[in-house]
Design a protein around this motif. Structure first.
Motif, PDB file in Angstrom:
ATOM      1  N   ARG A  88       0.604  -1.288  -0.319  1.00 41.13           N
ATOM      2  CA  ARG A  88      -0.004   0.069  -0.014  1.00 41.13           C
ATOM      3  C   ARG A  88       1.130   1.631  -0.139  1.00 41.13           C
ATOM      4  O   ARG A  88       0.537   1.724  -1.293  1.00 41.13           O
ATOM      5  N   GLN A  89       1.784   1.603   0.561  1.00 40.88           N
ATOM      6  CA  GLN A  89       2.699   2.112   0.848  1.00 40.88           C
ATOM      7  C   GLN A  89       4.249   2.409  -0.473  1.00 40.88           C
ATOM      8  O   GLN A  89       4.719   3.485  -0.678  1.00 40.88           O
ATOM      9  N   GLU A  90       3.902   1.368  -1.395  1.00 35.55           N
ATOM     10  CA  GLU A  90       4.347   0.783  -2.264  1.00 35.55           C
ATOM     11  C   GLU A  90       5.853   0.802  -2.221  1.00 35.55           C
ATOM     12  O   GLU A  90       7.074   1.347  -3.045  1.00 35.55           O
ATOM     13  N   PHE A  91       6.289   0.559  -1.015  1.00 35.44           N
ATOM     14  CA  PHE A  91       7.654  -0.021  -0.694  1.00 35.44           C
ATOM     15  C   PHE A  91       7.827  -1.086  -1.484  1.00 35.44           C
ATOM     16  O   PHE A  91       9.217  -2.060  -1.185  1.00 35.44           O
ATOM     17  N   MET A  92       7.207  -1.770  -1.954  1.00 36.14           N
ATOM     18  CA  MET A  92       7.124  -3.039  -2.656  1.00 36.14           C
ATOM     19  C   MET A  92       6.835  -3.540  -4.076  1.00 36.14           C
ATOM     20  O   MET A  92       5.194  -3.207  -3.435  1.00 36.14           O
TER      21      MET A  92
ATOM     22  N   ALA B 238      15.903  -5.094  -1.915  1.00 36.32           N
ATOM     23  CA  ALA B 238      14.698  -4.492  -1.237  1.00 36.32           C
ATOM     24  C   ALA B 238      14.534  -3.257  -1.875  1.00 36.32           C
ATOM     25  O   ALA B 238      13.322  -2.990  -2.688  1.00 36.32           O
ATOM     26  N   LYS B 239      15.898  -2.454  -2.084  1.00 38.59           N
ATOM     27  CA  LYS B 239      15.574  -0.974  -2.858  1.00 38.59           C
ATOM     28  C   LYS B 239      15.096  -1.119  -3.920  1.00 38.59           C
ATOM     29  O   LYS B 239      14.867   0.560  -4.324  1.00 38.59           O
ATOM     30  N   ASP B 240      15.355  -2.189  -4.671  1.00 35.54           N
ATOM     31  CA  ASP B 240      15.279  -2.197  -6.086  1.00 35.54           C
ATOM     32  C   ASP B 240      13.784  -1.943  -6.657  1.00 35.54           C
ATOM     33  O   ASP B 240      13.577  -1.716  -7.604  1.00 35.54           O
ATOM     34  N   SER B 241      12.922  -2.071  -5.774  1.00 34.60           N
ATOM     35  CA  SER B 241      11.572  -2.206  -5.825  1.00 34.60           C
ATOM     36  C   SER B 241      10.774  -0.813  -6.489  1.00 34.60           C
ATOM     37  O   SER B 241       9.581  -0.734  -7.369  1.00 34.60           O
ATOM     38  N   PHE B 242      11.381  -0.058  -6.284  1.00 33.53           N
ATOM     39  CA  PHE B 242      11.089   1.333  -6.889  1.00 33.53           C
ATOM     40  C   PHE B 242      11.561   1.327  -7.619  1.00 33.53           C
ATOM     41  O   PHE B 242      10.717   1.615  -8.597  1.00 33.53           O
ATOM     42  N   TYR B 243      12.971   0.444  -8.705  1.00 38.33           N
ATOM     43  CA  TYR B 243      12.959   1.763 -10.182  1.00 38.33           C
ATOM     44  C   TYR B 243      11.659   0.251 -10.776  1.00 38.33           C
ATOM     45  O   TYR B 243      11.574   0.667 -11.230  1.00 38.33           O
ATOM     46  N   VAL B 244      11.816  -0.807 -10.183  1.00 38.18           N
ATOM     47  CA  VAL B 244      11.075  -2.128 -10.477  1.00 38.18           C
ATOM     48  C   VAL B 244       9.281  -1.232 -11.103  1.00 38.18           C
ATOM     49  O   VAL B 244       8.623  -1.364 -11.676  1.00 38.18           O
TER      50      VAL B 244
ATOM     51  N   VAL C  73       2.185   6.754  -4.233  1.00 41.54           N
ATOM     52  CA  VAL C  73       2.759   7.536  -3.144  1.00 41.54           C
ATOM     53  C   VAL C  73       3.681   7.180  -2.466  1.00 41.54           C
ATOM     54  O   VAL C  73       4.647   7.063  -3.358  1.00 41.54           O
ATOM     55  N   GLY C  74       4.062   6.994  -1.122  1.00 41.98           N
ATOM     56  CA  GLY C  74       5.750   6.381  -0.981  1.00 41.98           C
ATOM     57  C   GLY C  74       6.607   7.470  -0.570  1.00 41.98           C
ATOM     58  O   GLY C  74       6.520   8.959  -0.797  1.00 41.98           O
ATOM     59  N   LEU C  75       7.860   6.759  -0.326  1.00 34.99           N
ATOM     60  CA  LEU C  75       8.663   7.482   0.063  1.00 34.99           C
ATOM     61  C   LEU C  75       9.968   6.916  -0.268  1.00 34.99           C
ATOM     62  O   LEU C  75      10.292   5.649   0.174  1.00 34.99           O
TER      63      LEU C  75
ATOM     64  N   ALA D  87      16.015  12.618   0.026  1.00 35.02           N
ATOM     65  CA  ALA D  87      14.525  11.488   1.113  1.00 35.02           C
ATOM     66  C   ALA D  87      13.348  12.424   0.244  1.00 35.02           C
ATOM     67  O   ALA D  87      13.622  13.478   0.002  1.00 35.02           O
ATOM     68  N   PHE D  88      12.778  11.744  -0.483  1.00 36.85           N
ATOM     69  CA  PHE D  88      11.608  12.152  -1.275  1.00 36.85           C
ATOM     70  C   PHE D  88      10.387  10.889  -1.321  1.00 36.85           C
ATOM     71  O   PHE D  88      10.529  10.647  -1.030  1.00 36.85           O
ATOM     72  N   ASP D  89       9.132  12.334  -1.273  1.00 37.37           N
ATOM     73  CA  ASP D  89       7.683  11.096  -0.674  1.00 37.37           C
ATOM     74  C   ASP D  89       6.613  12.429  -2.207  1.00 37.37           C
ATOM     75  O   ASP D  89       7.315  13.469  -2.684  1.00 37.37           O
ATOM     76  N   ALA D  90       5.540  12.071  -1.511  1.00 40.00           N
ATOM     77  CA  ALA D  90       4.887  12.479  -2.054  1.00 40.00           C
ATOM     78  C   ALA D  90       4.353  12.471  -3.870  1.00 40.00           C
ATOM     79  O   ALA D  90       4.402  13.320  -4.847  1.00 40.00           O
TER      80      ALA D  90
END
Length: 374
Positions: A159-163, A213-219, A228-230, A255-258
């Motif tokens: 939901r927070q788009e971390f994964m 796990a951090k590469d989930s953002f790029y995927v 959303v997300g951070l 660090a960025f969000d929104a």
């Protein structure tokens, strides 16, 4: 008289319907919340089920049962023989696959859950580092219900788009699509904690590699849109414009969000093939460390360019890795097949094309508000 007849018809209908429906009283059944699969001995399937039982006083306890049989249904019957209550799967929320099992072929485990009408298509799927049995049967000090804990862990990160999101429906779609491969979260135990540790890449039905796990953002930003997300990224020395720095430094952490993003994928050469991947990102920068010279718009513009360069480089790296292992988790092949007429695309043909595919990554990053700089 007519009212009496209508009343009798309704009552008879309810009577027959009641006789046809098998009722399941809560305190007489065991609710399966999670199932994990591992390779068993002699080509058998080892299944570990997390089952919640509720007594007549509505107090519940959690049982974790491991069985081994030739089929998934056989394992359920074996588990039933160990419990005083009938096992139901209608409340199942997560399916886990042991890493060794995932490297073979997951088709059977997809189909057996897709064919079960009691199993929701919205359940999550994930790969466990190592085997699922010791992972689930471990006695965690602060986790009473490991099934519910894993479900909530995956749900809140999705939901927070971390994964990335990997429901049974999504995995089945990607598995049976020509021109796209599936990906799943990877989960592991770290002493007394359970954490999402990476992203599993599949070629067909076999896991062929993993990303941190951090590469989930790029995927996710290549596969889909971000709403959303951070996220936190580090600008290395080569990416930092010297004019924006207050003092010399080897790196800047941002660090960025929104985050709001959209992508546009264009096939520019069908023979090679070659794609233009244009990604637009609008975001609010929360923190920058160490401080930068952000007194005017020119400094912010330089920061935007630096972030664009960094994200473009990371996306290119992730795509290159997926090409190396021939796992098109981004769906470039679906785009190719929808545009190129009479391509007669097969999975085998696309995997060969994908390995040598060229992607021109173009990122446009816009800072919505400077935020708080530290």
């Amino acid at each position: 008289m007519n009212k009496l007849k209508v009343t009798l018809v309704v009552l008879l209908s309810l009577f027959f319907l009641y006789g046809c429906v098998q009722t399941n009283i809560l305190d007489k059944v065991g609710l399966t919340t999670l199932v994990g699969y591992d390779k068993g001995s002699e080509h058998k399937i080892e299944t570990t089920a997390v089952i919640r039982e509720v007594n007549p006083e509505f107090q519940s306890k959690v049982e974790v049962i491991t069985t081994e049989n030739d089929t998934s249904k056989g394992n359920r019957m074996e588990a039933n023989r160990r419990l005083s209550k009938k096992i139901m799967v209608g409340q199942m929320r997560v399916v886990l696959l042991g890493e060794e099992l995932a490297k073979e072929d997951i088709r059977y485990y997809l189909d057996t859950n897709l064919e079960n009408a009691d199993v929701s298509n919205s359940i999550y799927m994930a790969v466990v580092e190592g085997r699922t049995a010791p992972f689930l049967t471990y006695e965690y000090k602060d986790i009473d219900d490991i099934g519910q804990h894993i479900y909530k862990l995956i749900e809140q990160n999705v939901r927070q788009e971390f994964m990335i999101n990997a429901t049974l429906h999504q995995i089945a779609h990607d598995y049976y699509s020509i021109g796209k491969d599936l990906a799943m979260p990877i989960i592991k135990r770290d002493q007394e904690f359970v954490e999402l540790s990476g992203v599993a890449l599949f070629k067909g039905g076999k896991m062929v590699s993993k990303l941190p796990a951090k590469d989930s953002f790029y995927v996710k930003i290549v596969r889909d849109t971000f709403k959303v997300g951070l996220y936190e990224t580090i600008l290395d020395n080569d990416d930092i414009p010297s004019k924006i720095l207050q003092k010399p430094t080897d790196k800047i952490t941002i660090a960025f969000d929104a985050i709001h993003s959209n992508r546009e994928l264009t096939l520019v050469d069908a023979k090679k093939p070659e794609f233009d991947l244009d990604i637009n990102i609008r975001s609010r920068v929360l923190e920058v460390f160490p401080d930068i010279n952000q007194g005017d718009r020119k400094s912010v513009a330089e920061l935007e360019k630096a972030i664009e360069k960094k994200i473009s480089k990371e996306i290119a790296r992730v795509i290159a890795h997926s090409q190396e292992v021939e796992s098109d988790i981004f769906g470039f092949g679906e785009k190719y097949r929808s545009i190129v007429r009479h391509s007669n695309l097969t999975r085998e043909k696309w995997h060969k094309l994908y390995k040598d595919m060229k992607v021109n990554v173009n990122v446009k990053f816009v800072i919505l508000r400077d935020g708080v700089f530290e």
